[in-house]
Design a protein around this motif. Sequence first.
Motif, PDB file in Angstrom:
ATOM      1  N   CYS A 121       0.823  -1.207   0.000  1.00 49.15           N
ATOM      2  CA  CYS A 121       0.000   0.000   0.000  1.00 49.15           C
ATOM      3  C   CYS A 121       0.859   1.260   0.000  1.00 49.15           C
ATOM      4  CB  CYS A 121      -0.909   0.015   1.213  1.00 49.15           C
ATOM      5  SG  CYS A 121      -2.186  -1.192   1.072  1.00 49.15           S
ATOM      6  N   LEU A 122       1.955   1.184   0.732  1.00 49.27           N
ATOM      7  CA  LEU A 122       2.796   2.368   0.839  1.00 49.27           C
ATOM      8  C   LEU A 122       3.572   2.627  -0.444  1.00 49.27           C
ATOM      9  CD1 LEU A 122       4.089   1.952   4.491  1.00 49.27           C
ATOM     10  CD2 LEU A 122       2.525   3.688   3.645  1.00 49.27           C
ATOM     11  N   PHE A 123       4.037   1.545  -1.078  1.00 46.85           N
ATOM     12  CA  PHE A 123       4.921   1.738  -2.222  1.00 46.85           C
ATOM     13  C   PHE A 123       4.266   1.411  -3.565  1.00 46.85           C
ATOM     14  CE2 PHE A 123       7.585   0.683   1.472  1.00 46.85           C
ATOM     15  CZ  PHE A 123       8.218   1.897   1.597  1.00 46.85           C
ATOM     16  N   GLY A 124       3.114   0.845  -3.556  1.00 49.49           N
ATOM     17  CA  GLY A 124       2.488   0.441  -4.807  1.00 49.49           C
ATOM     18  C   GLY A 124       1.415   1.414  -5.249  1.00 49.49           C
ATOM     19  N   GLN A 125       0.995   1.285  -6.492  1.00 48.64           N
ATOM     20  CA  GLN A 125      -0.049   2.145  -7.027  1.00 48.64           C
ATOM     21  C   GLN A 125      -1.271   1.325  -7.421  1.00 48.64           C
ATOM     22  OE1 GLN A 125      -0.031   5.621  -7.413  1.00 48.64           O
ATOM     23  NE2 GLN A 125       1.702   5.395  -6.033  1.00 48.64           N
ATOM     24  N   GLY A 126      -1.317   0.083  -7.044  1.00 47.41           N
ATOM     25  CA  GLY A 126      -2.391  -0.793  -7.495  1.00 47.41           C
ATOM     26  C   GLY A 126      -3.562  -0.839  -6.549  1.00 47.41           C
ATOM     27  N   GLN A 127      -4.211  -1.978  -6.518  1.00 49.51           N
ATOM     28  CA  GLN A 127      -5.440  -2.125  -5.751  1.00 49.51           C
ATOM     29  C   GLN A 127      -5.346  -3.280  -4.770  1.00 49.51           C
ATOM     30  OE1 GLN A 127      -8.853  -2.333  -8.243  1.00 49.51           O
ATOM     31  NE2 GLN A 127     -10.174  -3.088  -6.609  1.00 49.51           N
ATOM     32  N   LEU A 128      -5.719  -3.002  -3.547  1.00 49.77           N
ATOM     33  CA  LEU A 128      -5.646  -4.004  -2.493  1.00 49.77           C
ATOM     34  C   LEU A 128      -7.047  -4.541  -2.201  1.00 49.77           C
ATOM     35  CD1 LEU A 128      -3.718  -5.228  -0.305  1.00 49.77           C
ATOM     36  CD2 LEU A 128      -4.506  -3.389   1.176  1.00 49.77           C
ATOM     37  N   ASN A 129      -7.187  -5.840  -2.188  1.00 45.23           N
ATOM     38  CA  ASN A 129      -8.469  -6.467  -1.886  1.00 45.23           C
ATOM     39  C   ASN A 129      -8.261  -7.579  -0.876  1.00 45.23           C
ATOM     40  OD1 ASN A 129     -10.532  -5.313  -3.747  1.00 45.23           O
ATOM     41  ND2 ASN A 129      -8.997  -5.943  -5.234  1.00 45.23           N
ATOM     42  N   GLY A 130      -9.325  -7.933  -0.226  1.00 46.35           N
ATOM     43  CA  GLY A 130      -9.184  -9.051   0.695  1.00 46.35           C
ATOM     44  C   GLY A 130     -10.461  -9.346   1.441  1.00 46.35           C
ATOM     45  N   SER A 131     -10.404 -10.410   2.196  1.00 42.56           N
ATOM     46  CA  SER A 131     -11.547 -10.773   3.024  1.00 42.56           C
ATOM     47  C   SER A 131     -11.055 -11.539   4.248  1.00 42.56           C
ATOM     48  CB  SER A 131     -12.527 -11.626   2.224  1.00 42.56           C
ATOM     49  OG  SER A 131     -11.926 -12.846   1.846  1.00 42.56           O
ATOM     50  N   TRP A 132     -11.835 -11.436   5.270  1.00 42.23           N
ATOM     51  CA  TRP A 132     -11.543 -12.165   6.514  1.00 42.23           C
ATOM     52  C   TRP A 132     -12.822 -12.885   6.924  1.00 42.23           C
ATOM     53  CZ3 TRP A 132     -14.013 -10.765  11.232  1.00 42.23           C
ATOM     54  CH2 TRP A 132     -13.589 -11.501  12.340  1.00 42.23           C
ATOM     55  N   TYR A 133     -12.698 -14.120   7.337  1.00 38.26           N
ATOM     56  CA  TYR A 133     -13.878 -14.830   7.832  1.00 38.26           C
ATOM     57  C   TYR A 133     -13.567 -15.495   9.162  1.00 38.26           C
ATOM     58  CZ  TYR A 133     -12.032 -19.486   6.780  1.00 38.26           C
ATOM     59  OH  TYR A 133     -11.280 -20.628   6.792  1.00 38.26           O
ATOM     60  N   LEU A 134     -14.597 -15.673   9.936  1.00 41.75           N
ATOM     61  CA  LEU A 134     -14.465 -16.366  11.215  1.00 41.75           C
ATOM     62  C   LEU A 134     -15.694 -17.257  11.394  1.00 41.75           C
ATOM     63  CD1 LEU A 134     -13.303 -14.966  14.583  1.00 41.75           C
ATOM     64  CD2 LEU A 134     -15.457 -16.195  14.497  1.00 41.75           C
ATOM     65  N   GLU A 149     -25.338 -29.979  18.660  1.00 44.42           N
ATOM     66  CA  GLU A 149     -26.263 -29.271  19.551  1.00 44.42           C
ATOM     67  C   GLU A 149     -25.467 -28.177  20.249  1.00 44.42           C
ATOM     68  OE1 GLU A 149     -28.586 -31.660  22.199  1.00 44.42           O
ATOM     69  OE2 GLU A 149     -29.390 -29.910  23.231  1.00 44.42           O
ATOM     70  N   GLY A 150     -25.877 -26.947  20.097  1.00 44.96           N
ATOM     71  CA  GLY A 150     -25.125 -25.845  20.697  1.00 44.96           C
ATOM     72  C   GLY A 150     -25.366 -24.565  19.933  1.00 44.96           C
ATOM     73  N   PHE A 151     -24.342 -23.749  19.829  1.00 45.97           N
ATOM     74  CA  PHE A 151     -24.510 -22.509  19.076  1.00 45.97           C
ATOM     75  C   PHE A 151     -23.295 -22.256  18.179  1.00 45.97           C
ATOM     76  CE2 PHE A 151     -21.587 -19.782  21.377  1.00 45.97           C
ATOM     77  CZ  PHE A 151     -21.539 -20.355  22.646  1.00 45.97           C
ATOM     78  N   GLU A 152     -23.534 -21.506  17.121  1.00 46.55           N
ATOM     79  CA  GLU A 152     -22.482 -21.199  16.145  1.00 46.55           C
ATOM     80  C   GLU A 152     -22.563 -19.721  15.778  1.00 46.55           C
ATOM     81  OE1 GLU A 152     -22.016 -25.134  13.385  1.00 46.55           O
ATOM     82  OE2 GLU A 152     -23.877 -24.043  13.180  1.00 46.55           O
ATOM     83  N   VAL A 153     -21.425 -19.127  15.549  1.00 43.89           N
ATOM     84  CA  VAL A 153     -21.395 -17.763  15.022  1.00 43.89           C
ATOM     85  C   VAL A 153     -20.474 -17.741  13.803  1.00 43.89           C
ATOM     86  CG1 VAL A 153     -21.865 -16.507  17.169  1.00 43.89           C
ATOM     87  CG2 VAL A 153     -19.519 -17.113  16.606  1.00 43.89           C
ATOM     88  N   ALA A 154     -20.796 -16.888  12.864  1.00 48.86           N
ATOM     89  CA  ALA A 154     -19.957 -16.760  11.668  1.00 48.86           C
ATOM     90  C   ALA A 154     -19.963 -15.303  11.234  1.00 48.86           C
ATOM     91  CB  ALA A 154     -20.492 -17.646  10.551  1.00 48.86           C
ATOM     92  N   GLY A 155     -18.845 -14.839  10.748  1.00 50.29           N
ATOM     93  CA  GLY A 155     -18.749 -13.463  10.276  1.00 50.29           C
ATOM     94  C   GLY A 155     -17.817 -13.370   9.093  1.00 50.29           C
ATOM     95  N   LYS A 156     -18.059 -12.410   8.246  1.00 49.59           N
ATOM     96  CA  LYS A 156     -17.181 -12.207   7.093  1.00 49.59           C
ATOM     97  C   LYS A 156     -17.051 -10.713   6.817  1.00 49.59           C
ATOM     98  CE  LYS A 156     -17.191 -14.862   3.438  1.00 49.59           C
ATOM     99  NZ  LYS A 156     -17.734 -15.515   2.237  1.00 49.59           N
ATOM    100  N   TYR A 157     -15.844 -10.280   6.574  1.00 44.37           N
ATOM    101  CA  TYR A 157     -15.611  -8.876   6.276  1.00 44.37           C
ATOM    102  C   TYR A 157     -14.790  -8.782   4.992  1.00 44.37           C
ATOM    103  CZ  TYR A 157     -14.267  -4.007   6.854  1.00 44.37           C
ATOM    104  OH  TYR A 157     -14.100  -2.656   6.650  1.00 44.37           O
ATOM    105  N   ARG A 158     -15.242  -7.961   4.078  1.00 43.94           N
ATOM    106  CA  ARG A 158     -14.509  -7.759   2.825  1.00 43.94           C
ATOM    107  C   ARG A 158     -13.934  -6.362   2.813  1.00 43.94           C
ATOM    108  NH1 ARG A 158     -15.919 -11.397  -0.913  1.00 43.94           N
ATOM    109  NH2 ARG A 158     -17.598 -12.753  -0.246  1.00 43.94           N
ATOM    110  N   PHE A 159     -12.757  -6.237   2.274  1.00 50.17           N
ATOM    111  CA  PHE A 159     -12.198  -4.894   2.190  1.00 50.17           C
ATOM    112  C   PHE A 159     -11.565  -4.682   0.825  1.00 50.17           C
ATOM    113  CE2 PHE A 159      -7.885  -6.399   2.738  1.00 50.17           C
ATOM    114  CZ  PHE A 159      -8.007  -7.498   3.573  1.00 50.17           C
ATOM    115  N   GLY A 160     -11.287  -3.423   0.555  1.00 50.82           N
ATOM    116  CA  GLY A 160     -10.774  -3.072  -0.763  1.00 50.82           C
ATOM    117  C   GLY A 160     -11.928  -2.537  -1.562  1.00 50.82           C
ATOM    118  N   SER A 161     -12.195  -3.166  -2.705  1.00 45.88           N
ATOM    119  CA  SER A 161     -13.263  -2.656  -3.570  1.00 45.88           C
ATOM    120  C   SER A 161     -14.622  -2.959  -2.977  1.00 45.88           C
ATOM    121  CB  SER A 161     -13.142  -3.296  -4.929  1.00 45.88           C
ATOM    122  OG  SER A 161     -13.023  -4.671  -4.814  1.00 45.88           O
TER     123      SER A 161
END
Lengths: 474, 169
Positions: free
Chosen positions: A16-29, A462-474
Amino acid sequence: MNKKIFTILLFTGSLCLFGQGQLNGSWYLESGYQTDKHENYFEQGLDVNFRNGNWLVGAKFEQFDPAKPQSLMNEDQGLWHKYVSYKSEKLHVRLGSFYTTFGRGLTLKAYDLQTIGLDRRIQGILVEYDQKYMKVKALGGKIYGTDRNTENPIKGVEWTFKPFSFFNFGGSQVQTEMQYSSETMWSSVFGELNFSFMNLYGEHAFDGEFSSSFMNIFGESASDREDAGTADYVAVNFFLGSISILGEWKDYEQFGKSDNVVLYNDPPTMVQEHRFILWNRHGYVLNAWDEVGFSVKLDTPVAEDGILTMQHNHTELHSDFPVFEESYAILEWEFEKLESAVIAGVQEDFSYQHKNLGFEFLFPMGNYHIGFIVEAQRRESIWVDSFDESQALTFDFTFNPNHILSLIAEHTTADDSDNQEWVGLKYGSRWGKNFECSVFLGSRRKGKICAGGVCVYTPEFEGFEVAGKYRFGS
Amino acid sequence: MNFRITLFCLLICFTSQALALDEDGKKAPDFSLPTLDGETFRLSEQLGKGPVLLNFWATWCGPCLREMKKLKKVYQRHQDKGLQIVSISIDDQKTVSQVRGIVKSRRFPFTVLLDMNHEAKRLFQVANPPYTILLDKDGTIIYMHEGYREGDVISLEEKIISLMENKSE
């Protein structure tokens, strides 16, 4: 600080500091806790890529602590995916991790399915050259097993000639070294015809070098081994206006290319994956060592707003012993604002026959949408005089439409588990275009779950579940 | 340990999001895939005419087919105003034979691409279909959603109309 996370941080920051392109990504849990067993699972992944013109650089960190019960992973974490790729109009070169398929997967299929924790990656170099009349794909490196760490060396090449837009043909060859098998090389030839009224695809794969098959055609033996394997797959699709008739045929003999947890190929099964819970729980698992079968499928519009789908498929061993057969019909209909579907079908494996019936309704109520799926299944033993019955209900309430509340209930008279009733409540929410999450509370019956034609067995929950997803960039 | 790793992941997400908020950071990546007719489709060659809707789907995905049925009506209402719908099948070699039959019988009028090796799917980081991305005529990502919920296409159509109104201005 975890070194792998630090690497990603350094990687993204530098770009990000030295490039001129595009950063994309995602995180899931994804995390869950089983109240009856006092066990939990915890999975997360961070996938980051940076694009600049024709260049793409990426890395993916994954953590399983431990993995979901149905996952093929157990407890591990790592930066398994790192890659640099260059792609122009005709040339694509990729260094690092990648996935690819030769033909219809008879000789090679490296792929991933996050839903079931499957990752069959190749680490090395991939070169693709695609021009008007010819396409060549060559790779070299290591292919990894389902545990993500076991590796075998691999080299492969696929070439396709495209003399006309309606006709292409080609071949592939894969070479490896296995620890638990003497297999080293297998090849295939394939061709495809494509017209507005018909599409035909055929592929023949065999043990040995590609060049030896041509010798075989002219009368010389391609392989001296008696256990040399072959695999054949043909698909033909006819179109009569909007009516489609698809016929498929398979014959796989000694062609499940694997070495402990390293799997190389994955030919088509022809067995349909269904969107209904009970019906989809009895999918067929491919056995490329010994199976032969066919499938016939009809898709046709009915009046203005209806669709009728019918399929029959049959798989048996070469000894004529039947292993899976399925016949079903689905009628989908839209009337005013009500959408509905009726399904009926029979599945039979070597132990049971399953008779299925289901209804699906969807309708709007002001700003809200209501959805119902009601399913019933009768399971009869083939060997003894016994049967049991199961019912499932799915109720969806959608509002906004960024929020959805689902109730999933199931009942059975089968006595193969401690419980006979399961009820779960799930809430899903989207926050803007970047974040979404869901919470599940309740119980779920054991059985197979399928994604993209691949099925895994999932234990009761039997129990509970949580899920999350975050996208960044475009 | 898990908490610390999660915290670092979130830190990277938010930092990266902050760094990527300039206009250049919102362009859809270019890709090329084969159409059902065997021709090659390249996204960059389709831009400049009007909004482009990319819709990732699969033959084995029930919600995908429900969404596509709704998208078909949206397309019929707005195609003459420049809307393009590009439907990208992520069926792999196991089920790709079924794509043509479903497209023909359901009379989907839009461009259908085959992404058997999941190249475009990975480029757009699609985990599960359906996945819908709306681009303006310049290829900038305006909106996207994963999964299909009843009502999704209504809000999508509102955004398409808004894009078309901006274009006509």
